[in-house]
Design an enzyme around this catalytic site. Sequence first.
Site, mmCIF file in Angstrom:
data_model
loop_
_atom_site.group_PDB
_atom_site.id
_atom_site.type_symbol
_atom_site.label_atom_id
_atom_site.label_comp_id
_atom_site.label_asym_id
_atom_site.label_seq_id
_atom_site.Cartn_x
_atom_site.Cartn_y
_atom_site.Cartn_z
ATOM 1 N N LEU A 12 81.048 59.600 8.612
ATOM 2 C CA LEU A 12 81.850 60.341 7.753
ATOM 3 C C LEU A 12 81.151 61.608 7.533
ATOM 4 O O LEU A 12 80.047 61.402 7.320
ATOM 5 C CB LEU A 12 82.143 59.387 6.473
ATOM 6 N N GLY A 15 83.001 68.327 4.411
ATOM 7 C CA GLY A 15 82.833 69.634 4.924
ATOM 8 C C GLY A 15 83.019 69.754 6.322
ATOM 9 O O GLY A 15 82.439 70.489 7.167
ATOM 10 N N SER A 17 85.643 70.502 8.317
ATOM 11 C CA SER A 17 86.403 71.402 8.905
ATOM 12 C C SER A 17 86.022 72.462 9.488
ATOM 13 O O SER A 17 86.654 73.427 10.015
ATOM 14 C CB SER A 17 87.885 71.627 7.858
ATOM 15 N N GLY A 19 81.878 74.973 10.300
ATOM 16 C CA GLY A 19 80.359 75.199 10.223
ATOM 17 C C GLY A 19 79.938 73.717 10.615
ATOM 18 O O GLY A 19 79.956 73.296 11.792
ATOM 19 N N LEU A 20 78.609 73.562 10.068
ATOM 20 C CA LEU A 20 77.741 72.480 10.467
ATOM 21 C C LEU A 20 78.447 71.235 10.533
ATOM 22 O O LEU A 20 78.237 70.229 11.454
ATOM 23 C CB LEU A 20 76.593 72.413 9.556
ATOM 24 N N ASP A 94 89.711 65.640 -1.820
ATOM 25 C CA ASP A 94 88.946 66.593 -2.719
ATOM 26 C C ASP A 94 87.849 65.568 -3.282
ATOM 27 O O ASP A 94 88.114 65.066 -4.263
ATOM 28 C CB ASP A 94 89.862 67.108 -3.696
ATOM 29 N N SER A 168 70.427 70.029 1.510
ATOM 30 C CA SER A 168 70.356 70.924 0.658
ATOM 31 C C SER A 168 69.872 72.251 1.109
ATOM 32 O O SER A 168 70.996 72.810 1.839
ATOM 33 C CB SER A 168 68.871 70.352 -0.126
ATOM 34 N N TYR A 182 73.741 78.825 -6.727
ATOM 35 C CA TYR A 182 73.720 77.968 -5.557
ATOM 36 C C TYR A 182 72.380 77.325 -5.438
ATOM 37 O O TYR A 182 72.208 75.924 -5.423
ATOM 38 C CB TYR A 182 73.695 78.811 -4.200
ATOM 39 N N LYS A 186 71.188 73.045 -5.200
ATOM 40 C CA LYS A 186 70.254 72.524 -4.127
ATOM 41 C C LYS A 186 69.008 71.910 -4.555
ATOM 42 O O LYS A 186 68.625 71.068 -3.798
ATOM 43 C CB LYS A 186 70.078 73.562 -2.941
ATOM 44 N N SER A 215 78.082 80.618 10.701
ATOM 45 C CA SER A 215 79.055 80.059 10.229
ATOM 46 C C SER A 215 80.008 80.736 9.246
ATOM 47 O O SER A 215 79.612 82.049 9.235
ATOM 48 C CB SER A 215 78.700 78.719 9.348
#
Length: 320
Positions: A12, A15, A17, A19-20, A94, A168, A182, A186, A215
Site C-alpha cells: 500500500l 501519495g 499518484s 512523485g516518489l 483522504d 521524514s 514542514y 518531519k 518531482s
Amino acid sequence: MKGFSCSGQVILISGGSQGLGESFAKRFVQGENSGSSDDTNNKVIIVSRSESKLQKACERIGVDGISLEQYVQGKDQNKNGNENGACLVYHSCDISSYTSVEAMFALLRKSELIPTQVYMCAGGSIPKLFVDLTPEELQNGITMNYTTAVNLSHVSLKHNVPHLLFFSSEVAFFPFIGYSQYAPLKQSIRSLVSVLRQEHSDKRITCVYPGNFQSEGYDLENMTKPSITKEIEGPSHPVTAAECRDKIISSINWGLDEITTDSIGWILMACDQGFNKHNTKQFMFIFSWIIGAILNITVVPIYMLICKFQIYQWKKNKNT
C-alpha cells in the site's frame, strides 16, 4: 532484522499518484531498474485523494489499474496486471480522515488485500517565512505531513501489517528558516518512529530521510522558497525520483532502517545522534557516531555562526 522482499507482497502506497510514491509503484509493478522479474509479482494499492490523478498515474506506470471497489466486487481482477502477475489497484481516500482510513482497510480486508508493506509517501512542503503562511497552509502542513502518517500507521498496526515505511526529511536533522510549515512535522515523524519501535518490536519500522529529488512537489517548493532558504541550502542537484527510490530499496535490502539518500543527509544524521538513537540501523553507524561527535565540536559551531551571519545580512538587505 525483519526480512524484506520485493516479490509476492501486498504493498500500500499513500501519495501514490505522483512523485516518489508513483515511482515505488512502478518499481513494484513493472520492475523498473530492479534487474529481476521477481520484483514485479506484487499486488500494489496506490492511494491519493484525487481519483483522476490516480488514473493518470496508472497510465504513466503502464498498467491498467482497477479501483479498489471494483476489485472487491471481483471485476477484472486478473486483467489489470502485467505478464508477471502484478496487480495495480487504486483507491481515492483522504488519509487525513481516520474514519476514511478505517473504511479503506475494511475494503482491503474484504478483498483479502491486507498489506504486508505500507509506504507513507504522502506529504509536501510550502517553504515560506512563518508569518507569510496562510492559516490553511499551516494546517495543511500538519495534515499532510503528520496526520496522514499517524492515521495510516495506527490502522496498519491494528491490522498487524508487518512492515511500515515512514518518510521524514533531511530537515528533520537541521530545521532552518523557511521550513516552519514542514520541518517540525518531519521531526515529529522521527519521534513517532522511535516510540513505535519500542512498542512494536515485532514489526519492522523503517524511516527514510530523503534529500532533494525531482518531482512535482519539488518544482512547487521552489516557486515559494525564500532567497535566504536557498542560500543556506546551497546549490541543489536533485536526483530523479527513480534514483531516490532505488537507493531506498537497496538500503532496506541491506537491513538499514534509518535511511538517507545522499551524503549530506548522512552527515546531518551523524551530527544528530542522542537518546534513543543507539539501537537504530543506519549506514556505518559506529563511524557516523564518531564523525558526528568530531563535527559537533569542530565544524558545526562555525557553520551555525555562518548561518547566523547569512540571516543577519538577509534581514539587513531586506529592510534597506
